[in-house]
Motif scaffolding. Structure first.
Motif, short mmCIF file in Angstrom:
data_model
loop_
_atom_site.label_atom_id
_atom_site.label_comp_id
_atom_site.label_asym_id
_atom_site.label_seq_id
_atom_site.Cartn_x
_atom_site.Cartn_y
_atom_site.Cartn_z
N GLN A 64 0.85 -1.19 0.00
CA GLN A 64 0.00 0.00 0.00
C GLN A 64 0.89 1.25 0.00
OE1 GLN A 64 -3.22 0.06 -0.26
NE2 GLN A 64 -3.65 2.22 0.13
N VAL A 65 0.72 2.09 -1.01
CA VAL A 65 1.51 3.32 -1.09
C VAL A 65 0.91 4.37 -0.16
CG1 VAL A 65 2.25 5.17 -2.60
CG2 VAL A 65 2.19 2.83 -3.46
N GLN A 66 1.77 4.99 0.61
CA GLN A 66 1.34 6.09 1.47
C GLN A 66 2.23 7.30 1.23
OE1 GLN A 66 1.31 4.43 5.49
NE2 GLN A 66 -0.92 4.34 5.38
N LEU A 67 1.60 8.47 1.18
CA LEU A 67 2.32 9.72 0.99
C LEU A 67 2.08 10.60 2.21
CD1 LEU A 67 1.29 10.45 -2.72
CD2 LEU A 67 3.33 9.28 -1.91
N VAL A 68 3.15 11.14 2.76
CA VAL A 68 3.04 11.98 3.94
C VAL A 68 3.70 13.32 3.65
CG1 VAL A 68 3.58 12.26 6.37
CG2 VAL A 68 3.03 9.99 5.47
N GLU A 69 2.88 14.39 3.66
CA GLU A 69 3.39 15.72 3.40
C GLU A 69 3.78 16.41 4.71
OE1 GLU A 69 -0.21 15.77 0.29
OE2 GLU A 69 -0.07 15.27 2.42
N LEU A 123 6.25 34.06 -1.89
CA LEU A 123 4.86 33.64 -1.71
C LEU A 123 3.91 34.83 -1.67
CD1 LEU A 123 5.50 30.72 0.76
CD2 LEU A 123 4.19 30.54 -1.38
N LYS A 124 2.72 34.60 -2.20
CA LYS A 124 1.68 35.62 -2.27
C LYS A 124 0.45 35.12 -1.53
CE LYS A 124 3.21 36.81 -6.98
NZ LYS A 124 2.79 36.97 -8.40
N PRO A 125 -0.40 36.06 -1.09
CA PRO A 125 -1.63 35.62 -0.41
C PRO A 125 -2.46 34.65 -1.25
CG PRO A 125 -1.27 37.95 -0.05
CD PRO A 125 -0.23 37.51 -1.04
N GLU A 126 -2.43 34.81 -2.55
CA GLU A 126 -3.21 33.91 -3.41
C GLU A 126 -2.63 32.50 -3.50
OE1 GLU A 126 -2.06 36.96 -4.19
OE2 GLU A 126 -1.39 37.06 -6.30
N ASP A 127 -1.46 32.28 -2.90
CA ASP A 127 -0.92 30.92 -2.82
C ASP A 127 -1.49 30.15 -1.64
OD1 ASP A 127 2.24 32.34 -3.73
OD2 ASP A 127 0.89 31.19 -5.04
N THR A 128 -2.27 30.82 -0.81
CA THR A 128 -2.90 30.17 0.33
C THR A 128 -3.83 29.06 -0.14
OG1 THR A 128 -2.78 32.12 1.74
CG2 THR A 128 -4.49 30.48 2.26
N ALA A 129 -3.58 27.84 0.39
CA ALA A 129 -4.36 26.68 -0.04
C ALA A 129 -3.89 25.47 0.75
CB ALA A 129 -4.16 26.40 -1.53
N VAL A 130 -4.63 24.38 0.60
CA VAL A 130 -4.14 23.08 1.05
C VAL A 130 -3.38 22.46 -0.11
CG1 VAL A 130 -4.73 20.80 1.93
CG2 VAL A 130 -6.08 22.79 2.63
N TYR A 131 -2.16 22.06 0.15
CA TYR A 131 -1.31 21.49 -0.89
C TYR A 131 -1.26 19.97 -0.72
CZ TYR A 131 0.28 26.07 -2.38
OH TYR A 131 0.32 27.35 -2.89
N TYR A 132 -1.49 19.27 -1.83
CA TYR A 132 -1.51 17.81 -1.83
C TYR A 132 -0.42 17.30 -2.78
CZ TYR A 132 -6.30 18.47 -0.05
OH TYR A 132 -7.40 18.85 0.67
N CYS A 133 0.30 16.30 -2.35
CA CYS A 133 1.22 15.67 -3.29
C CYS A 133 0.56 14.42 -3.86
CB CYS A 133 2.55 15.31 -2.63
SG CYS A 133 2.49 13.96 -1.45
N TYR A 134 1.04 14.02 -5.04
CA TYR A 134 0.52 12.81 -5.67
C TYR A 134 1.68 12.01 -6.23
CZ TYR A 134 1.40 14.14 -10.52
OH TYR A 134 2.01 14.45 -11.69
N LEU A 135 1.41 10.76 -6.47
CA LEU A 135 2.40 9.86 -7.06
C LEU A 135 1.69 8.88 -7.98
CD1 LEU A 135 5.29 8.59 -7.14
CD2 LEU A 135 4.57 7.16 -5.23
N ARG A 136 2.24 8.74 -9.16
CA ARG A 136 1.75 7.71 -10.08
C ARG A 136 2.95 6.84 -10.42
NH1 ARG A 136 -1.61 9.86 -14.96
NH2 ARG A 136 -3.01 10.29 -13.24
N THR A 137 2.86 5.57 -10.09
CA THR A 137 4.01 4.70 -10.28
C THR A 137 4.14 4.18 -11.70
OG1 THR A 137 2.73 2.82 -9.47
CG2 THR A 137 4.08 3.99 -7.86
N PRO A 182 -2.89 3.60 -10.78
CA PRO A 182 -3.64 4.53 -9.93
C PRO A 182 -2.79 5.72 -9.53
CG PRO A 182 -2.93 2.64 -8.66
CD PRO A 182 -2.57 2.34 -10.08
N THR A 183 -3.47 6.79 -9.13
CA THR A 183 -2.81 7.97 -8.59
C THR A 183 -3.00 7.97 -7.08
OG1 THR A 183 -3.22 9.22 -10.61
CG2 THR A 183 -2.69 10.47 -8.63
N TYR A 184 -1.90 8.06 -6.37
CA TYR A 184 -1.96 8.11 -4.92
C TYR A 184 -1.84 9.56 -4.46
CZ TYR A 184 -0.99 3.14 -5.53
OH TYR A 184 -1.04 1.83 -5.92
N TRP A 185 -2.59 9.90 -3.40
CA TRP A 185 -2.60 11.27 -2.89
C TRP A 185 -2.22 11.29 -1.42
CZ3 TRP A 185 -3.24 15.43 -5.99
CH2 TRP A 185 -3.80 15.22 -7.26
N GLY A 186 -1.55 12.37 -1.03
CA GLY A 186 -1.29 12.59 0.38
C GLY A 186 -2.49 13.21 1.06
#
Length: 117
Positions: free
Chosen positions: A1-6, A85-99, A104-108
């Motif tokens: 099982q692939v796991q991604l931790v940001e 960095l700018k205020p408009e960069d404010t967000a939740v950032y997710y990493c992904y991996l496709r092997t 499938p695409t795995y997400w953090g």
């Protein structure tokens, strides 16, 4: 099982820098593509930066020249260096991996970035 931790998110003032990290476990160091997306409140998720196994990178227009994606294959970790960095960069950032190309695409789980004075 692939796991991604940001990690690496937080609060930073405009003009500041952050470096996000995403460590993969449960997979080999080989991969097809990996990268980062972000989602701001009330907005759709957008792909921010990607890197392929061949080393090709791609960036969202609004972050070009400010963000840099890199990967340490030995550590099975992808990074996103974010400068100016700018205020408009404010967000939740997710990493992904496709092997594999058609796999499938795995997400953090996501890491919050807040840019505010």
């Amino acid at each position: 099982q692939v796991q991604l931790v940001e990690s690496g998110g937080g609060l930073v003032q405009p003009g500041g820098s952050l470096r996000l990290s995403c460590a993969a476990s449960g997979s080999s160091s080989s991969f097809y593509s990996t990268g980062w997306s972000r989602q701001a409140p009330g907005k759709q998720r957008a792909l921010v930066a990607t890197v392929t196994s061949g080393g090709s990178t791609n960036y969202l227009d609004s972050v070009k020249g400010r963000f840099t994606i890199s990967r340490d294959n030995a550590k099975n970790t992808v990074y996103l260096q974010m400068n100016s960095l700018k205020p408009e960069d404010t967000a939740v950032y997710y990493c992904y991996l496709r092997t594999t190309q058609f796999g499938p695409t795995y997400w953090g789980q996501g890491t919050q970035v807040n840019v505010s004075s």
